[in-house]
Design a protein around this motif. Structure first.
Motif, PDB file in Angstrom:
ATOM      1  N   LEU A 179       1.032  -1.108   0.051  1.00  0.00           N
ATOM      2  CA  LEU A 179      -0.110  -0.072  -0.034  1.00  0.00           C
ATOM      3  C   LEU A 179       1.067   1.091  -0.032  1.00  0.00           C
ATOM      4  O   LEU A 179       2.113   1.344   0.763  1.00  0.00           O
ATOM      5  CB  LEU A 179      -1.007  -0.099   1.420  1.00  0.00           C
ATOM      6  N   GLY A 180       0.463   2.251  -0.607  1.00  0.00           N
ATOM      7  CA  GLY A 180       1.066   3.536  -0.752  1.00  0.00           C
ATOM      8  C   GLY A 180       1.409   4.079  -2.188  1.00  0.00           C
ATOM      9  O   GLY A 180       0.778   3.332  -2.919  1.00  0.00           O
ATOM     10  N   LEU A 181       2.172   4.927  -2.427  1.00  0.00           N
ATOM     11  CA  LEU A 181       2.612   5.198  -3.964  1.00  0.00           C
ATOM     12  C   LEU A 181       4.039   4.589  -4.164  1.00  0.00           C
ATOM     13  O   LEU A 181       4.654   4.487  -3.565  1.00  0.00           O
ATOM     14  CB  LEU A 181       3.026   6.793  -3.749  1.00  0.00           C
ATOM     15  N   PHE A 182       3.886   4.178  -5.455  1.00  0.00           N
ATOM     16  CA  PHE A 182       5.133   3.466  -5.954  1.00  0.00           C
ATOM     17  C   PHE A 182       5.210   3.304  -7.558  1.00  0.00           C
ATOM     18  O   PHE A 182       4.160   3.763  -8.099  1.00  0.00           O
ATOM     19  CB  PHE A 182       5.057   2.048  -5.203  1.00  0.00           C
ATOM     20  N   PHE A 202      11.483   9.546 -15.275  1.00  0.00           N
ATOM     21  CA  PHE A 202      10.915  10.314 -14.286  1.00  0.00           C
ATOM     22  C   PHE A 202      11.277  11.557 -13.584  1.00  0.00           C
ATOM     23  O   PHE A 202      10.504  12.331 -12.993  1.00  0.00           O
ATOM     24  CB  PHE A 202      11.135   9.257 -13.252  1.00  0.00           C
ATOM     25  N   GLU A 203      12.647  11.948 -13.805  1.00  0.00           N
ATOM     26  CA  GLU A 203      13.128  13.111 -13.452  1.00  0.00           C
ATOM     27  C   GLU A 203      12.376  14.239 -14.516  1.00  0.00           C
ATOM     28  O   GLU A 203      12.008  15.599 -13.934  1.00  0.00           O
ATOM     29  CB  GLU A 203      14.436  13.228 -13.395  1.00  0.00           C
ATOM     30  N   ARG A 204      12.084  13.956 -15.775  1.00  0.00           N
ATOM     31  CA  ARG A 204      11.420  14.814 -16.344  1.00  0.00           C
ATOM     32  C   ARG A 204      10.051  15.137 -15.925  1.00  0.00           C
ATOM     33  O   ARG A 204       9.523  16.232 -16.142  1.00  0.00           O
ATOM     34  CB  ARG A 204      11.470  14.311 -17.966  1.00  0.00           C
ATOM     35  N   LEU A 205       9.366  14.110 -15.490  1.00  0.00           N
ATOM     36  CA  LEU A 205       8.073  13.904 -15.313  1.00  0.00           C
ATOM     37  C   LEU A 205       7.983  14.820 -13.807  1.00  0.00           C
ATOM     38  O   LEU A 205       6.791  15.444 -13.838  1.00  0.00           O
ATOM     39  CB  LEU A 205       7.605  12.532 -14.885  1.00  0.00           C
ATOM     40  N   LEU A 206       8.678  14.815 -13.166  1.00  0.00           N
ATOM     41  CA  LEU A 206       8.903  15.437 -11.736  1.00  0.00           C
ATOM     42  C   LEU A 206       8.837  17.026 -12.230  1.00  0.00           C
ATOM     43  O   LEU A 206       8.607  17.924 -11.144  1.00  0.00           O
ATOM     44  CB  LEU A 206       9.842  15.224 -10.853  1.00  0.00           C
ATOM     45  N   LYS A 227       5.360  15.264  -3.817  1.00  0.00           N
ATOM     46  CA  LYS A 227       6.275  15.302  -3.050  1.00  0.00           C
ATOM     47  C   LYS A 227       6.533  13.593  -2.608  1.00  0.00           C
ATOM     48  O   LYS A 227       7.582  13.461  -2.431  1.00  0.00           O
ATOM     49  CB  LYS A 227       5.538  16.041  -1.588  1.00  0.00           C
ATOM     50  N   GLN A 228       5.447  12.824  -2.689  1.00  0.00           N
ATOM     51  CA  GLN A 228       5.744  11.368  -2.452  1.00  0.00           C
ATOM     52  C   GLN A 228       6.688  10.771  -3.550  1.00  0.00           C
ATOM     53  O   GLN A 228       7.501  10.134  -3.358  1.00  0.00           O
ATOM     54  CB  GLN A 228       4.296  10.722  -2.118  1.00  0.00           C
ATOM     55  N   LEU A 229       6.427  11.236  -4.710  1.00  0.00           N
ATOM     56  CA  LEU A 229       6.962  10.765  -5.821  1.00  0.00           C
ATOM     57  C   LEU A 229       8.507  11.069  -5.946  1.00  0.00           C
ATOM     58  O   LEU A 229       9.257  10.129  -6.325  1.00  0.00           O
ATOM     59  CB  LEU A 229       6.368  11.006  -7.182  1.00  0.00           C
ATOM     60  N   ILE A 230       8.615  12.220  -5.475  1.00  0.00           N
ATOM     61  CA  ILE A 230      10.139  12.649  -5.169  1.00  0.00           C
ATOM     62  C   ILE A 230      10.994  11.727  -4.732  1.00  0.00           C
ATOM     63  O   ILE A 230      11.972  11.005  -5.017  1.00  0.00           O
ATOM     64  CB  ILE A 230      10.444  14.315  -4.779  1.00  0.00           C
ATOM     65  N   LYS A 231      10.472  11.192  -3.493  1.00  0.00           N
ATOM     66  CA  LYS A 231      11.067  10.110  -2.873  1.00  0.00           C
ATOM     67  C   LYS A 231      11.105   8.744  -3.198  1.00  0.00           C
ATOM     68  O   LYS A 231      12.066   8.117  -3.141  1.00  0.00           O
ATOM     69  CB  LYS A 231      10.455  10.092  -1.180  1.00  0.00           C
ATOM     70  N   VAL A 233      10.921   8.008  -6.558  1.00  0.00           N
ATOM     71  CA  VAL A 233      12.199   8.167  -7.678  1.00  0.00           C
ATOM     72  C   VAL A 233      13.519   7.962  -7.052  1.00  0.00           C
ATOM     73  O   VAL A 233      14.246   7.076  -7.637  1.00  0.00           O
ATOM     74  CB  VAL A 233      11.979   9.116  -8.516  1.00  0.00           C
ATOM     75  N   LYS A 234      13.648   8.765  -6.104  1.00  0.00           N
ATOM     76  CA  LYS A 234      15.001   8.653  -5.366  1.00  0.00           C
ATOM     77  C   LYS A 234      15.443   7.337  -4.907  1.00  0.00           C
ATOM     78  O   LYS A 234      16.653   6.636  -5.230  1.00  0.00           O
ATOM     79  CB  LYS A 234      15.143   9.770  -4.260  1.00  0.00           C
ATOM     80  N   HIS A 235      14.437   6.478  -4.254  1.00  0.00           N
ATOM     81  CA  HIS A 235      14.792   5.155  -3.717  1.00  0.00           C
ATOM     82  C   HIS A 235      14.658   4.034  -4.777  1.00  0.00           C
ATOM     83  O   HIS A 235      15.732   3.307  -4.788  1.00  0.00           O
ATOM     84  CB  HIS A 235      13.485   4.999  -2.609  1.00  0.00           C
TER      85      HIS A 235
END
Length: 244
Positions: A179-182, A202-206, A227-231, A233-235
Motif C-alpha cells: 500500500l502507498g505510492l510506488f 521520471f526526473e522529466r516527469l517531476l 512530494k511522495q513521488l520525489i522520494k 524516484v530517489k529510492h
C-alpha cells in the motif's frame, strides 16, 4: 458496424466525482482462475463531451450513469498493457481513439490520433507526457487546473486491496506490491531496455506541476503526490538498487 467479441462488464463501483468535472470508477478484472484485481477509469467532462482514460467497460447501470454525464467523444489509451475494453467504447459511441503507435497488447487498435509529447490532448489545459526510454508505449496525462496526473501502470497509489482476490493478494505481495505510492515493479522491469534506466524519464516527469494522481489501479491520491513521488524516484533509482 464490425462485430467484436467484447469482454464482459466485470463488477465495478458507481462513477464518483473527485474534482469538478473529473470522475473515476473503480472496476475489476478477472485475470485467471481465482485471480482478480482492481482497475480504474477516469472520465473528464468538458461542456457536454466526455473523454474516457484507461477504459473499463461498465454494466447497464454504469452506462446509464455515464450517458447522464454527457456524450462520449474521446478515448485515451496511456499504457501498452491496457486496452481490453476500448473496442467496446469505440464501437458503441464511435469515440475518437488516442494512443501511441506500435502497441504490443491489442495491436489491432489503430489510433485516430497518435499521442506524442507535442500532441495537444482533446482536453483544455492538459498535456501529455511520454516515457521516451520505455521499450513499450507508456504515457501520462496532466490535467493542469486540477494539478492531476493520470497514469496507467508506471506510477500507482494503493490505499486498500479492494477487488483483489485472496490469491491475487498473495501473488502481488510476493511481487513486492504494498500500500502507498510506488513505481510499478513488474512494469518497470518489462519496459526498461537492457542496460538502461528510466530515471531520466521520471526526473522529466517531476518537472510537471501536479499534486494529485490516479492510476489504472489502486485509489486516487488527492494531495502531495509529487512530494511522495520525489522520494519514490530517489529510492527506486538509488545506486544500491538493482537495475531491472
Amino acid at each position: 458496424m464490425t462485430q467484436h467479441a467484447y469482454a464482459p462488464a466485470y463488477p465495478h463501483n458507481p462513477i464518483q466525482e473527485i474534482f469538478p468535472d473529473i470522475y473515476w470508477v473503480q472496476g475489476s478484472i478477472r485475470i485467471g482462475f481465482g485471480l482478480s484485481m482492481n482497475r480504474n477509469m477516469v472520465i473528464i467532462r468538458q461542456n457536454n463531451e466526455l473523454t474516457l482514460i484507461n477504459a473499463v467497460r461498465l454494466n447497464e447501470h454504469g452506462l446509464s450513469q455515464l450517458n447522464h454525464l454527457g456524450v462520449v467523444k474521446h478515448l485515451i489509451r496511456l499504457g501498452d498493457f491496457h486496452g481490453l475494453d476500448e473496442q467496446f467504447y469505440i464501437d458503441t459511441y464511435q469515440a475518437h481513439f488516442w494512443s501511441q503507435k506500435h502497441h504490443v497488447t491489442y495491436p489491432a487498435l489503430v489510433p485516430d490520433s497518435v499521442i506524442s509529447a507535442s500532441t495537444k490532448p482533446p482536453i483544455t489545459n492538459a498535456e501529455f507526457f511520454i516515457f521516451e526510454t520505455a521499450q513499450y508505449p507508456e504515457a501520462a496525462l496532466l490535467i493542469k487546473p486540477a494539478k492531476l496526473l493520470i497514469t496507467t501502470d508506471s506510477i500507482q497509489y494503493w490505499s486498500n486491496w479492494h477487488y483483489m482476490s485472496f490469491f491475487s493478494k498473495i501473488i502481488l505481495w510476493l511481487m513486492g506490491f504494498r500500500l502507498g505510492l510506488f513505481i510499478g515493479g513488474p512494469w518497470l522491469k518489462r519496459v526498461t531496455p537492457q542496460g538502461m534506466s528510466l530515471q531520466t524519464d521520471f526526473e522529466r516527469l517531476l518537472q510537471f506541476d501536479f499534486d494529485a494522481l490516479i492510476a489504472a489501479h489502486g485509489s486516487p491520491l488527492t494531495c502531495n503526490a509529487k512530494k511522495q513521488l520525489i522520494k519514490v524516484v530517489k529510492h527506486t533509482f538509488s545506486p544500491n538498487k538493482k537495475v531491472p
